[in-house]
Design a protein around this motif. Structure first.
Motif, PDB file in Angstrom:
ATOM      1  N   LYS A 128      -5.041   7.099  -4.231  1.00  0.00           N
ATOM      2  CA  LYS A 128      -3.728   6.730  -3.711  1.00  0.00           C
ATOM      3  C   LYS A 128      -3.869   5.765  -2.553  1.00  0.00           C
ATOM      4  CE  LYS A 128      -1.186  10.874  -5.119  1.00  0.00           C
ATOM      5  NZ  LYS A 128      -0.294  11.994  -4.665  1.00  0.00           N
ATOM      6  N   SER A 129      -2.883   4.936  -2.401  1.00  0.00           N
ATOM      7  CA  SER A 129      -2.871   3.964  -1.324  1.00  0.00           C
ATOM      8  C   SER A 129      -2.998   4.668   0.016  1.00  0.00           C
ATOM      9  CB  SER A 129      -1.575   3.163  -1.387  1.00  0.00           C
ATOM     10  OG  SER A 129      -1.588   2.130  -0.440  1.00  0.00           O
ATOM     11  N   HIS A 151      -5.703  -0.189  -0.579  1.00  0.00           N
ATOM     12  CA  HIS A 151      -4.398  -0.677  -1.019  1.00  0.00           C
ATOM     13  C   HIS A 151      -4.537  -1.221  -2.433  1.00  0.00           C
ATOM     14  CE1 HIS A 151      -3.649  -0.594   3.366  1.00  0.00           C
ATOM     15  NE2 HIS A 151      -2.428  -0.267   2.974  1.00  0.00           N
ATOM     16  N   PRO A 152      -3.418  -1.362  -3.133  1.00  0.00           N
ATOM     17  CA  PRO A 152      -3.494  -1.849  -4.530  1.00  0.00           C
ATOM     18  C   PRO A 152      -4.283  -3.143  -4.697  1.00  0.00           C
ATOM     19  CG  PRO A 152      -1.332  -0.958  -4.113  1.00  0.00           C
ATOM     20  CD  PRO A 152      -2.051  -0.923  -2.786  1.00  0.00           C
ATOM     21  N   GLU A 153      -4.237  -4.014  -3.699  1.00  0.00           N
ATOM     22  CA  GLU A 153      -4.975  -5.277  -3.822  1.00  0.00           C
ATOM     23  C   GLU A 153      -6.488  -5.082  -3.749  1.00  0.00           C
ATOM     24  OE1 GLU A 153      -2.618  -4.605  -1.592  1.00  0.00           O
ATOM     25  OE2 GLU A 153      -3.182  -5.280   0.438  1.00  0.00           O
ATOM     26  N   ASP A 154      -6.913  -3.875  -3.360  1.00  0.00           N
ATOM     27  CA  ASP A 154      -8.354  -3.576  -3.350  1.00  0.00           C
ATOM     28  C   ASP A 154      -8.842  -3.141  -4.733  1.00  0.00           C
ATOM     29  OD1 ASP A 154      -7.863  -2.007  -0.145  1.00  0.00           O
ATOM     30  OD2 ASP A 154      -8.480  -4.072  -0.578  1.00  0.00           O
ATOM     31  N   SER A 155      -7.915  -2.934  -5.641  1.00  0.00           N
ATOM     32  CA  SER A 155      -8.300  -2.569  -7.008  1.00  0.00           C
ATOM     33  C   SER A 155      -9.169  -3.664  -7.601  1.00  0.00           C
ATOM     34  CB  SER A 155      -7.048  -2.368  -7.871  1.00  0.00           C
ATOM     35  OG  SER A 155      -6.263  -1.309  -7.385  1.00  0.00           O
ATOM     36  N   THR A 179      -9.176   1.766  -8.956  1.00  0.00           N
ATOM     37  CA  THR A 179      -7.742   1.538  -9.123  1.00  0.00           C
ATOM     38  C   THR A 179      -7.014   2.253  -8.000  1.00  0.00           C
ATOM     39  OG1 THR A 179      -7.948   1.398 -11.529  1.00  0.00           O
ATOM     40  CG2 THR A 179      -5.740   1.770 -10.633  1.00  0.00           C
ATOM     41  N   VAL A 180      -6.263   1.517  -7.229  1.00  0.00           N
ATOM     42  CA  VAL A 180      -5.504   2.080  -6.121  1.00  0.00           C
ATOM     43  C   VAL A 180      -4.030   2.070  -6.513  1.00  0.00           C
ATOM     44  CG1 VAL A 180      -5.007   1.962  -3.659  1.00  0.00           C
ATOM     45  CG2 VAL A 180      -7.208   1.146  -4.526  1.00  0.00           C
ATOM     46  N   THR A 181      -3.426   3.254  -6.493  1.00  0.00           N
ATOM     47  CA  THR A 181      -2.020   3.362  -6.928  1.00  0.00           C
ATOM     48  C   THR A 181      -1.065   3.454  -5.748  1.00  0.00           C
ATOM     49  OG1 THR A 181      -2.167   5.765  -7.047  1.00  0.00           O
ATOM     50  CG2 THR A 181      -2.738   4.530  -9.027  1.00  0.00           C
ATOM     51  N   ILE A 240      -9.702   6.560  -9.326  1.00  0.00           N
ATOM     52  CA  ILE A 240      -8.298   6.250  -9.052  1.00  0.00           C
ATOM     53  C   ILE A 240      -7.923   6.957  -7.761  1.00  0.00           C
ATOM     54  CG2 ILE A 240      -5.920   6.398  -9.872  1.00  0.00           C
ATOM     55  CD1 ILE A 240      -7.050   6.595 -12.724  1.00  0.00           C
TER      56      ILE A 240
END
Lengths: 114, 115
Positions: free
Chosen positions: A14-15, A85-89, A112-114, A12
């Motif tokens: 961070k963006s 970025h979140p879309e890379d999750s 998971t990118v938050t 996990i």
């Protein structure tokens, strides 16, 4: 049998930060490593093919500056997701040949990118 | 380019029964491999069975067997005596022969084995 060890199994972050995923071939020389991405309930999509000592070949639509691949030795290939970025999750999984054997897969990394 | 098609998004079978998962592919290659991979909830990719295109005999691995029809470009998987542990996603995959060949996957079939 031949084994590909993939780490970490989940991460996990961070963006805006970068994440490195490693795949090691444990008992064979992985001249070529394939990197796949899998979204939930979907199939595996090839992102890039890395060859030891040379630049990776990226599939159409995959940003090479975002997904940096290094294959500096016959036993180690790495995928770095830069400025995540979140879309890379997603679920990222590597695989490699052992000679003419079928592809051996790592156990995957859940990012998971938050 | 190669394509792999799995037309059954979901299948269900009762324990101990037999189920067949369909797969068709398109290629201009003559020499290639075909695979069925199982992906349980752990998401680990597990090789179920493989078939070399030059072999006419259908591959068999215990309860798993294939029906390989090269002319029809069909490669179905039959699971006999289904077990609860067979519940998973099943992916059909194609690979050209050669040391640097990638796998091309179908979209997968989600198999649920019920009591």
């Amino acid at each position: 049998g031949a084994v590909v060890s993939q780490h970490p199994s989940w991460v996990i972050c961070k963006s805006g930060t970068s994440v490195k995923i490693e795949c090691r071939s444990l008992d064979f020389q992985a001249t070529t490593m394939f990197w796949y991405r899998q979204f939930p309930k979907q199939s595996l999509m090839l992102m890039a093919t890395s060859n030891e000592g040379s630049k990776a070949t990226y599939e159409q639509g995959v940003e090479k500056d975002k997904f940096l691949i290094n294959h500096a030795s016959l036993t180690l290939s790495t995928l770095t997701v830069t400025s995540a970025h979140p879309e890379d999750s997603s679920f990222y999984i590597c695989s490699s040949h052992g000679g003419n054997s079928p592809l051996h897969f790592g156990n995957g990394t859940r990012l998971t990118v938050t | 380019a190669q394509t792999v098609t799995q037309s059954q998004p979901e299948m269900s079978v009762q324990e101990a029964e037999t189920v067949t998962l369909s797969c068709t592919y398109d290629t201009s290659e003559n020499n290639y491999y075909l695979f069925w991979y199982k992906q349980p909830p752990s998401r680990q990719m597990i090789l179920v069975i493989r078939q070399e295109a030059y072999k006419q005999q259908n591959a068999t691995e215990n309860r798993f067997s294939v029906n390989f029809q090269k002319a029809a470009k069909s490669f179905s998987l039959k699971i006999s005596d289904s077990q609860l542990g067979d519940t998973a996603m099943y992916f059909c995959a194609f690979m050209k022969t050669g040391t640097a060949s990638k796998l091309t996957f179908g979209t997968g079939t989600r198999l649920q084995v019920t009591l």
